[in-house]
Design an enzyme around this catalytic site. Structure first.
Site, PDB file in Angstrom:
ATOM      1  N   GLU A  91       0.823  -1.248   0.130  1.00  0.00           N
ATOM      2  CA  GLU A  91       0.094   0.032   0.037  1.00  0.00           C
ATOM      3  C   GLU A  91       0.885   1.190   0.004  1.00  0.00           C
ATOM      4  O   GLU A  91       1.641   1.346   0.874  1.00  0.00           O
ATOM      5  CB  GLU A  91      -0.823   0.112   1.237  1.00  0.00           C
ATOM      6  CG  GLU A  91      -1.781  -1.035   1.392  1.00  0.00           C
ATOM      7  CD  GLU A  91      -3.082  -1.097   0.290  1.00  0.00           C
ATOM      8  OE1 GLU A  91      -3.010  -0.158  -0.631  1.00  0.00           O
ATOM      9  OE2 GLU A  91      -3.756  -2.187  -0.105  1.00  0.00           O
ATOM     10  N   CYS A 152      -8.213  -1.119   7.907  1.00  0.00           N
ATOM     11  CA  CYS A 152      -6.897  -1.100   7.514  1.00  0.00           C
ATOM     12  C   CYS A 152      -6.426   0.130   7.022  1.00  0.00           C
ATOM     13  O   CYS A 152      -5.470   0.601   7.532  1.00  0.00           O
ATOM     14  CB  CYS A 152      -6.770  -2.109   6.252  1.00  0.00           C
ATOM     15  SG  CYS A 152      -6.953  -3.894   6.892  1.00  0.00           S
ATOM     16  N   HIS A 176      -1.367  -5.479   2.575  1.00  0.00           N
ATOM     17  CA  HIS A 176      -2.635  -6.319   2.461  1.00  0.00           C
ATOM     18  C   HIS A 176      -2.227  -7.633   1.855  1.00  0.00           C
ATOM     19  O   HIS A 176      -1.326  -7.682   1.010  1.00  0.00           O
ATOM     20  CB  HIS A 176      -3.727  -5.752   1.519  1.00  0.00           C
ATOM     21  CG  HIS A 176      -4.703  -5.039   2.272  1.00  0.00           C
ATOM     22  ND1 HIS A 176      -5.000  -3.564   1.993  1.00  0.00           N
ATOM     23  CD2 HIS A 176      -5.540  -5.188   3.273  1.00  0.00           C
ATOM     24  CE1 HIS A 176      -5.982  -3.159   2.702  1.00  0.00           C
ATOM     25  NE2 HIS A 176      -6.398  -4.177   3.543  1.00  0.00           N
TER      26      HIS A 176
HETATM   27  N1  PCA Z   1      -8.805  -6.172   6.557  1.00  0.00           N
HETATM   28  C1  PCA Z   1      -9.872  -4.993   6.537  1.00  0.00           C
HETATM   29  C2  PCA Z   1     -10.019  -4.897   7.910  1.00  0.00           C
HETATM   30  C3  PCA Z   1      -9.038  -5.728   8.865  1.00  0.00           C
HETATM   31  C4  PCA Z   1      -8.505  -6.675   7.792  1.00  0.00           C
HETATM   32  O1  PCA Z   1      -7.687  -7.448   7.936  1.00  0.00           O
HETATM   33  C5  PCA Z   1      -9.587  -3.956   5.754  1.00  0.00           C
HETATM   34  O2  PCA Z   1      -9.042  -4.186   4.588  1.00  0.00           O
HETATM   35  O3  PCA Z   1      -9.863  -2.857   6.113  1.00  0.00           O
END
Ligand code: PCA
Length: 220
Positions: A91, A152, A176
């Site tokens: 990200e 996130c 992610h």
């Molecule tokens: N994914 C979610 C919130 C917690 C997670 O592991 C997200 O992408 O916001």
């Protein structure tokens, strides 16, 4: 400041997230547990603190503040699940947005922005080096400029904007990861599921790359 930090092992905080509505098991929770088992392998990289965060808008800033006071991290590497991920999604941008999905407490913040600060903050992790390390190990890796509009991104933005009192790691960012092939608890959303051992391998590669980057900057 820079001098004072020289020749010191980096304090590295690695976070994962809990399950949340629609996802009964979060692979990043299993990842944090596995990294705990692998302490012997990671000890040389720095003082590593592993922490789980709950998918909860109202508790997250406090949880970060507590970690800031306890750990005073030089580096924060935040992991979370994305059903859309085709690999390790590096990200690049934390955005000042909040979406309509409720958290684990059933709560949705009223405002559609996080705060009155900037629209976006860039990651300060060494993303190019991380990409090379992951790709070099044959692991799937992608760029992303959109960490979503849920917890996130909310965590990423707090970590980068210094919104949580006392939590200000100079190097911080968000990665992610996809759902696991062998764990239907984490539902896919068009991404490419990954085997758990590959997830662990990639997280270790990221940790070692970021720690190496820090050492390079501090002439260790
Ligand atoms: N994914 C979610 C919130 C917690 C997670 O592991 C997200 O992408 O916001």
């Amino acid at each position: 400041m820079k001098e004072a930090q020289s020749h010191r092992r980096p304090r590295i905080l690695v976070t994962g997230f809990s399950s949340f509505p629609g996802v009964s098991r979060n692979p990043t929770e299993r990842l944090i547990a596995e990294l705990e088992n692998r302490r012997a392998e990671t000890a040389a990289l720095g003082d590593i603190r592993l922490a789980m965060l709950d998918v909860d808008y109202r508790n997250l800033p406090q949880a970060l503040s507590r970690l800031g006071a306890e750990v005073r991290p030089d580096i924060a590497i935040h992991f979370g699940l994305s059903g859309r991920a085709g690999g390790f999604m590096l990200e690049r941008l934390a955005r000042n947005v909040v979406g309509p999905l409720p958290d684990n407490a059933g709560h949705v913040p009223e405002a559609r922005t996080i705060c009155a600060l900037a629209d976006a903050y860039p990651s300060t992790l060494p993303l190019d080096e991380m990409r090379d390390a992951l790709a070099g190990a044959g692991l799937p890796v992608d760029w992303s400029d959109d960490a979503g509009d849920y917890l996130c991104n909310f965590l990423f933005y707090h970590s980068r904007a210094g919104l949580a009192d006392g939590f200000a790691p100079p190097l911080s960012g968000f990665v992610h990861v996809p759902p696991l092939v062998d764990d239907p608890g984490a539902d896919g959303g068009g991404g490419a599921p990954i085997a758990f051992d590959r997830l662990v391998e990639g997280a270790l590669a990221i940790l070692s790359t970021v720690a190496g980057h820090w050492r390079g900057r501090h002439q260790m």
